[in-house]
Design a protein around this motif. Structure first.
Motif, short mmCIF file in Angstrom:
data_model
loop_
_atom_site.label_atom_id
_atom_site.label_comp_id
_atom_site.label_asym_id
_atom_site.label_seq_id
_atom_site.Cartn_x
_atom_site.Cartn_y
_atom_site.Cartn_z
N GLU A 44 26.09 11.42 39.24
CA GLU A 44 26.70 11.91 39.82
C GLU A 44 26.72 13.64 39.41
O GLU A 44 26.84 14.23 40.82
CB GLU A 44 28.74 11.63 40.23
CG GLU A 44 29.65 12.49 40.44
CD GLU A 44 31.05 11.72 39.73
OE1 GLU A 44 31.21 10.89 40.49
OE2 GLU A 44 31.15 12.90 38.67
N VAL A 45 26.26 13.93 39.17
CA VAL A 45 25.87 15.44 38.91
C VAL A 45 24.61 15.94 39.51
O VAL A 45 24.82 16.88 39.63
CB VAL A 45 25.50 15.66 36.75
CG1 VAL A 45 24.67 17.18 36.56
CG2 VAL A 45 27.26 14.98 36.15
N VAL A 46 23.33 15.00 38.98
CA VAL A 46 22.42 15.60 40.18
C VAL A 46 22.68 15.22 41.52
O VAL A 46 22.00 16.82 42.22
CB VAL A 46 21.83 14.34 39.82
CG1 VAL A 46 20.00 13.72 41.15
CG2 VAL A 46 20.53 13.99 38.76
N SER A 47 23.16 14.76 41.94
CA SER A 47 24.24 14.20 43.40
C SER A 47 24.66 15.48 43.68
O SER A 47 24.74 15.89 44.85
CB SER A 47 24.93 13.49 44.25
OG SER A 47 25.73 12.80 43.55
N MET A 48 25.64 16.34 42.90
CA MET A 48 26.09 17.21 43.30
C MET A 48 25.61 18.60 42.95
O MET A 48 26.22 19.19 43.41
CB MET A 48 27.67 17.47 41.83
CG MET A 48 28.27 16.13 42.26
SD MET A 48 29.83 16.37 40.76
CE MET A 48 30.65 17.37 40.85
N CYS A 49 24.85 18.63 42.58
CA CYS A 49 24.01 19.66 41.49
C CYS A 49 22.69 19.93 42.81
O CYS A 49 22.32 19.33 43.24
CB CYS A 49 23.07 20.01 40.81
SG CYS A 49 25.86 19.91 39.41
N ASP A 50 22.39 21.15 43.06
CA ASP A 50 20.68 21.37 42.87
C ASP A 50 19.61 21.54 41.81
O ASP A 50 18.49 20.96 42.38
CB ASP A 50 20.49 23.33 44.03
CG ASP A 50 21.62 23.08 44.91
OD1 ASP A 50 21.44 22.52 45.85
OD2 ASP A 50 22.90 24.10 44.91
N ILE A 51 19.79 22.37 40.49
CA ILE A 51 19.25 21.62 39.48
C ILE A 51 20.01 21.39 38.65
O ILE A 51 20.64 21.83 38.68
CB ILE A 51 18.63 23.71 39.76
CG1 ILE A 51 18.63 24.16 40.66
CG2 ILE A 51 17.45 22.97 38.29
CD1 ILE A 51 17.58 25.31 40.30
N THR A 52 19.64 20.23 38.07
CA THR A 52 19.66 19.63 37.13
C THR A 52 19.22 19.30 35.94
O THR A 52 17.91 18.77 35.74
CB THR A 52 20.28 17.62 37.66
OG1 THR A 52 21.28 17.88 38.50
CG2 THR A 52 20.64 17.04 35.96
N PHE A 53 19.40 19.66 34.86
CA PHE A 53 19.24 20.03 33.33
C PHE A 53 19.71 19.16 32.79
O PHE A 53 20.00 18.46 33.28
CB PHE A 53 19.35 21.39 32.68
CG PHE A 53 18.79 22.48 33.32
CD1 PHE A 53 16.67 23.66 32.86
CD2 PHE A 53 19.19 23.43 34.55
CE1 PHE A 53 17.46 24.65 33.23
CE2 PHE A 53 18.72 24.01 35.13
CZ PHE A 53 17.90 25.01 34.37
N SER A 54 18.10 18.95 31.65
CA SER A 54 18.48 17.46 30.54
C SER A 54 18.51 17.94 28.74
O SER A 54 16.79 18.39 29.77
CB SER A 54 17.76 16.32 30.99
OG SER A 54 18.16 15.57 30.48
N CYS A 55 19.00 17.64 28.43
CA CYS A 55 18.81 17.90 27.13
C CYS A 55 19.04 16.97 26.24
O CYS A 55 20.26 16.91 25.71
CB CYS A 55 18.83 19.37 26.03
SG CYS A 55 18.12 20.24 24.89
N VAL A 56 18.15 15.51 25.76
CA VAL A 56 18.51 14.47 25.01
C VAL A 56 17.81 15.13 23.51
O VAL A 56 16.22 14.66 23.38
CB VAL A 56 18.90 13.73 25.41
CG1 VAL A 56 19.77 13.32 26.52
CG2 VAL A 56 17.08 13.35 26.44
N SER A 57 17.52 13.82 22.42
CA SER A 57 17.53 13.54 21.80
C SER A 57 15.91 13.24 21.17
O SER A 57 15.06 13.35 20.71
CB SER A 57 18.07 13.22 20.53
OG SER A 57 18.15 11.39 21.22
N ASP A 58 15.58 12.15 22.27
CA ASP A 58 13.52 11.96 22.16
C ASP A 58 13.57 11.08 23.22
O ASP A 58 14.03 10.76 24.67
CB ASP A 58 13.75 10.75 20.96
CG ASP A 58 14.95 9.12 20.85
OD1 ASP A 58 15.44 9.36 22.21
OD2 ASP A 58 15.90 8.90 20.11
N PRO A 59 12.12 10.57 22.86
CA PRO A 59 11.69 10.07 24.61
C PRO A 59 12.73 8.99 25.19
O PRO A 59 12.55 8.75 26.79
CB PRO A 59 10.29 9.36 24.77
CG PRO A 59 9.93 10.55 23.13
CD PRO A 59 11.35 10.84 22.23
N LYS A 60 13.13 8.00 24.46
CA LYS A 60 14.20 7.55 24.34
C LYS A 60 15.14 7.31 25.61
O LYS A 60 15.83 6.91 26.38
CB LYS A 60 13.78 6.06 23.75
CG LYS A 60 14.97 4.46 23.86
CD LYS A 60 15.41 3.97 23.23
CE LYS A 60 16.03 2.82 23.37
NZ LYS A 60 17.52 2.94 24.13
#
Length: 479
Positions: free
Chosen positions: A245-261
């Motif tokens: 939903e975030v991606v569909s609502m936005c032009d640019i989406t950032f992600s910052c999570v803990s590890d590759p998985k």
């Protein structure tokens, strides 16, 4: 309230939109830059930055009369540097005044100062009001004609001049783009009009989102633990129910999570990013992961018509909160350029390193060095104690030598105080060491120092230090 008459050369506090008041000086605008129609305004040069802007009269306050009030409500490092710059300016001005007063004509008379004309808000030609001792704004190499004339821009828009990008050609033939000095703290960024999404509100993500909001970006947030979103909703963020939903609502989406998985699951899992990707949507992976994960994510995003950029960040929770991260980017160059105001809000510098995967490689090398260094410092502190030496004296000597740094001082002080509140999780630096060693294996390059440090961090994790700060590696040596 009586009207305060301001003129060229006056020191003021200027407020632009939702940004905090900032100290500046009223100056003459370039001759080719017309005053916006409508509201009365002055052209202000801000201290501590190379930004200039038209500021409405009602958003200006005299500097001296409101100094104490402003200092109480603004505590940022950049703000204090700006105030210091004002005080230095005043000292120099006072010194010049005293020197000029000591010099009279041949009859001992003092030369009177030429009075400054009060600024007439309806004047179209303001060139006569320029202080002759002041360098023309248009000759300032940092001045950018981002402010448009009244024929090019609506009169209601009072925008600051955006920071330029410095392009640095390196010997490797790759190009890095470094944003000019960070302005996240001083409130002088012109936010992009693109809708921003952010996934992951951990130690790093929280500070990043906070600075994006402070600088006026429109941000939609999502976090696996939904309660973490509440604070940012109160600050003006919007809530996304799923990553898709975030991606569909936005032009640019950032992600910052803990590890590759976690990064893969976020993109390819149920209600994941991939389900919201459409042609033209931008996805920016800020997590510190391995190059193989970046390649995989880039391929699946672009296969749906999306645009992909990786931008891991070097820093800590404190640097994230202060908007002073170092951003390493690679992938789609146009996405990097579209993220300019976002990167200025969250970091002091950003580099573009070429094709996707290069930023991951560079980030792992940097964290490998930092993790190994922290383990060595902890080893030195414990050896000092074991041989009857004062740990504090060891630190005092260390901080007077070539290895002195804020990092060393803060981490060692935390160790001596037994304060291991996480600024960068120990489990994450161990993950980065492991990934760096694996990267070395694939390149057939030895990493013996990193391998030794990794074993020490693994022991610290076995002692339940995973969720403490990286400085808790110290405990691996005393158990």
């Amino acid at each position: 309230m009586a009207t305060v008459h301001l003129r060229i050369g006056d020191l003021v506090w200027g407020k632009l939109g939702r940004y905090p008041p900032w100290p500046g000086k009223i100056v003459s605008p370039p001759k080719d830059l017309k005053k916006p129609r409508g509201k009365k305004c002055h052209f202000v040069k801000f201290f501590g930055t190379e930004d200039h802007a038209w500021i409405k009269v009602e958003q200006l306050k005299p500097y001296h009369a409101h100094k104490e009030e402003m200092i109480k409500i603004n505590k940022g490092k950049r703000f204090q540097q700006a105030v210091d710059a004002v005080e230095d300016f005043l000292k120099k001005a006072k010194g010049k005044e005293q020197n000029s007063e000591g010099k009279g004509d041949s009859k001992g008379k003092k030369t009177p100062k030429k009075p400054l004309k009060i600024l007439d808000e309806d004047d179209e030609d303001l060139s006569a009001l320029r202080d002759p001792s002041e360098k023309p704004v248009k000759d300032d190499p940092h001045f950018h004609h981002f402010l448009l004339s009244q024929s090019e821009k609506p009169a209601s828009s009072m925008e600051p001049i955006s920071k330029r990008l410095k392009i640095i050609e390196e010997d490797t033939a790759s190009t890095s783009i470094q944003a000019a000095d960070s302005t996240a703290i001083n409130g002088s960024i012109t936010p992009t009009d693109k809708r921003i999404g952010f996934l992951g509100l951990g130690l790093m993500g929280s500070g990043i989102v906070s600075n994006l909001l402070k600088m006026g970006h429109v941000v939609t947030v999502w976090n696996r633990t939904a309660e973490k979103c509440d604070l940012f909703i109160q600050e003006g963020a919007r809530l996304g129910r799923t990553p898709a939903e975030v991606v569909s609502m936005c032009d640019i989406t950032f992600s910052c999570v803990s590890d590759p998985k976690a990064a893969r699951d976020l993109v390819m899992g149920p209600s994941g990013v991939l389900q919201g990707i459409r042609p033209g949507k931008c996805y920016v992976e800020m997590s510190t992961v391995d190059p193989q994960t970046i390649t995989e994510l880039s391929q699946v995003i672009t296969s749906r018509g999306g645009r992909f950029l990786e931008s891991p960040v070097a820093g800590s929770q404190q640097l994230s909160n202060d908007g002073m991260l170092v951003i390493l980017a690679a992938g789609d160059r146009t996405v990097y350029e579209d993220c300019s105001s976002c990167f200025q809000a969250m970091g002091k510098t950003s580099f573009f390193l070429g094709e996707a995967g290069n930023a991951a490689r560079m980030m792992l090398i940097l964290n490998m060095v930092q993790g190994s260094f922290m383990a060595t410092i902890a080893e030195g502190l414990t050896l000092a104690q074991a041989t009857g030496q004062s740990q504090q004296t060891f630190l005092d000597i260390l901080c007077q030598g070539q290895m002195a740094s804020t990092f060393v001082d803060q981490k060692c002080q935390n160790i001596l105080q037994g304060n291991f509140k996480p600024d960068y999780y120990l489990k994450h630096i161990q993950k980065d060491l492991r990934l760096a060693i694996s990267m070395g294996d694939m390149a057939n390059h030895p990493t013996p120092m990193a391998a030794a440090a990794n074993e020490v961090y693994k022991r610290a994790k076995a002692l339940d230090q995973s969720d403490n700060d990286i400085s808790a590696v110290y405990r691996a040596y005393i158990h």
